[in-house]
Design an enzyme around this catalytic site. Sequence first.
Site, PDB file in Angstrom:
ATOM      1  CB  CYS A 183       0.819  -5.082 -40.507  1.00 33.51           C
ATOM      2  SG  CYS A 183       0.726  -5.949 -38.957  1.00 33.51           S
ATOM      3  CB  CYS A 200      -5.908  -2.679 -39.356  1.00 36.24           C
ATOM      4  SG  CYS A 200      -4.876  -2.952 -37.938  1.00 36.24           S
ATOM      5  CB  CYS A 209      12.144   1.105 -29.573  1.00 38.67           C
ATOM      6  SG  CYS A 209      11.623   2.190 -28.250  1.00 38.67           S
ATOM      7  CD  GLN A 212      12.747  -5.852 -25.782  1.00 33.54           C
ATOM      8  OE1 GLN A 212      12.232  -5.561 -26.851  1.00 33.54           O
ATOM      9  NE2 GLN A 212      13.546  -5.021 -25.134  1.00 33.54           N
ATOM     10  CG  ASP A 267      16.272  -1.095 -23.922  1.00 41.31           C
ATOM     11  OD1 ASP A 267      15.830  -0.350 -24.815  1.00 41.31           O
ATOM     12  OD2 ASP A 267      15.863  -2.265 -23.748  1.00 41.31           O
TER      13      ASP A 267
HETATM   14  C1  LIG Z   1      12.429  -0.001 -23.726  1.00 39.36           C
HETATM   15  S1  LIG Z   1      12.078  -0.376 -22.056  1.00 39.36           S
HETATM   16  C2  LIG Z   1      13.485  -1.322 -21.642  1.00 39.36           C
HETATM   17  C3  LIG Z   1      13.183  -2.634 -21.051  1.00 39.36           C
HETATM   18  C4  LIG Z   1      14.251  -3.653 -20.839  1.00 39.36           C
HETATM   19  N1  LIG Z   1      15.582  -3.257 -21.200  1.00 39.36           N
HETATM   20  C5  LIG Z   1      13.881  -4.950 -21.548  1.00 39.36           C
HETATM   21  O1  LIG Z   1      14.490  -5.281 -22.555  1.00 39.36           O
HETATM   22  O2  LIG Z   1      12.931  -5.595 -21.114  1.00 39.36           O
HETATM   23  C6  LIG Z   1      12.358   1.165 -21.289  1.00 39.36           C
HETATM   24  C7  LIG Z   1      12.255   1.142 -19.778  1.00 39.36           C
HETATM   25  O3  LIG Z   1      12.571   2.453 -19.300  1.00 39.36           O
HETATM   26  C8  LIG Z   1      11.861   2.648 -18.100  1.00 39.36           C
HETATM   27  N2  LIG Z   1      11.849   4.101 -17.819  1.00 39.36           N
HETATM   28  C9  LIG Z   1      11.195   5.082 -18.479  1.00 39.36           C
HETATM   29  N3  LIG Z   1      11.467   6.280 -17.946  1.00 39.36           N
HETATM   30  C10 LIG Z   1      12.325   6.064 -16.910  1.00 39.36           C
HETATM   31  C11 LIG Z   1      12.957   6.909 -15.973  1.00 39.36           C
HETATM   32  N4  LIG Z   1      12.761   8.221 -15.978  1.00 39.36           N
HETATM   33  N5  LIG Z   1      13.777   6.344 -15.050  1.00 39.36           N
HETATM   34  C12 LIG Z   1      13.976   5.012 -15.036  1.00 39.36           C
HETATM   35  N6  LIG Z   1      13.385   4.157 -15.897  1.00 39.36           N
HETATM   36  C13 LIG Z   1      12.566   4.666 -16.833  1.00 39.36           C
HETATM   37  C14 LIG Z   1      10.512   2.027 -18.394  1.00 39.36           C
HETATM   38  O4  LIG Z   1       9.841   1.700 -17.200  1.00 39.36           O
HETATM   39  C15 LIG Z   1      10.895   0.797 -19.219  1.00 39.36           C
HETATM   40  O5  LIG Z   1      11.005  -0.341 -18.415  1.00 39.36           O
END
Ligand SMILES: C[S@@+](CC[C@H](N)C(=O)[O-])C[C@H]1O[C@@H](n2cnc3c(N)ncnc32)[C@H](O)[C@@H]1O
Length: 467
Positions: free
Chosen positions: A84, A81, A425, A298, A398
Amino acid sequence: MINPIVKGAELSLEIESLAFGGKGVARKDNFVVFVNNTLPGQKVRALVYKKHRGYAEARPLKILRDSPHVVDSLCKHFPVCGGCSTQNLDYKEQVNQKKKQVEDLYIRQAGIDDFTVNKVIAADKQYNYRNKMEFSFSNRRWILEGEKEVPESDFALGLHIPRRYDKILDINECHIQEKICNNILNLVRAEALNNNLKPYDNKTNNGYLRHLVLRYGYNTGELMVNLVTSYENTKLLEPIKKALLNQFPDINSIVNNINTRRADVAYGESEIILHGAPAIREKLGDITFEISANSFFQTNTYQAEKLFLTVQEYVELTGKEIVFDLFCGAGSIALFLARYAKEIYGFDVIKSAIENATRNAVINGIGNTIFHKVNLDTYFKKGRNLDNYPTPDVLILDPPRSGIHKNMVKALPKFGSRRIVYVSCNPTTQARDIIQLIHWGWKLQSMTLVDMFPHTPHIETVALLTK
Ligand SMILES: C[S@@+](CC[C@H](N)C(=O)[O-])C[C@H]1O[C@@H](n2cnc3c(N)ncnc32)[C@H](O)[C@@H]1O
């Protein structure tokens, strides 16, 4: 001296550590060799299949000595797979290797000699932790070694074989999702076969069933089944729906997303509700989140709580602060922290995420969060649009795996914030962006690693920077 590392060479290698992505790292005459499916502490005979300028890639032929950290793998689909991929490594050592990778990266790439990960938050629950799994239907089932090509090879419901976009390994038990989701997975497969429903063929663009996405709220017990199809014909899904509700009458939501595009993504241009609500609920702390089929949330509920508690510790809010939650998704961090701040402004590019965030604020009675749909790659470029907002005391970042766009990074000094909490991440892009912040005068104060993804090579870190 002739370098013995050429394509086709067989080498005897000591695996020293794990690299990002989970490959074993060995050294031969100061040359780095990445070896697939190996563990630190193993000695292997390996075949070099690719030589690059500064490193080589090899596959193991024979384990000459096993690792002291090896454990039995739980999953019958391991290692084919590929999901994991480190589950045969003792969990303590998995986390230890992730810590080492982050430290090595910051010391090597960011040039911070005395860097250490200050805190590691391992997962108490190492199986049955994912609140969302995406399975794919395919007419090209992966045939296992030793298995004869059988007629049923034209139907599979499972996961992609690593690096093979066209082949799906039939999965009937996945230990990282909740147990009931395995029963649902197998029932959907059986009903699809009984009713002769055709899987989508990504080469010819024919067929009907594309994905099965299961969501489970660990703190609420709520369940969503999302069937992604290539066109609209809900009649075809009736037998699956009937069988699901017959066996699992408590399912809260069954939806049909329709994706007519060729892109292999598990969300549609439109959605039909087949049963129950359009969203399920999940709780983090005492905040309730409504999660619809296409919302970002998440994936590890228990560890998400610990991740957000780490952010809470780092932001040090007293109730007077203006906070910007940049890349806020459905607002989970902003809503989790709202009671400790004066106001929190959340920004994200996805319209539905901003709608979810706004709705989630309402259902939790939170009145001090404001969410805006903006593209952060350009919105604050050179500090523009900052006049529309009060000066943020704290920035929470984030971003997605690619990190923060260079325009946005360049704008950060103009915000006037002394405190930045950077959740990531992908430690590689996080380190790249943090080097810039250090260059502009912030100090990297602390780093916490939260293991959100046991048995996989994925790493989540939270950094605190202050000025
Ligand atoms: C890792 S997630 C973070 C989610 C949130 N902090 C949480 O814990 O649920 C990254 C986020 O960045 C947003 N994103 C990606 N590119 C972006 C951009 N150019 N401008 C604004 N947001 C963006 C995505 O839509 C996503 O929701």
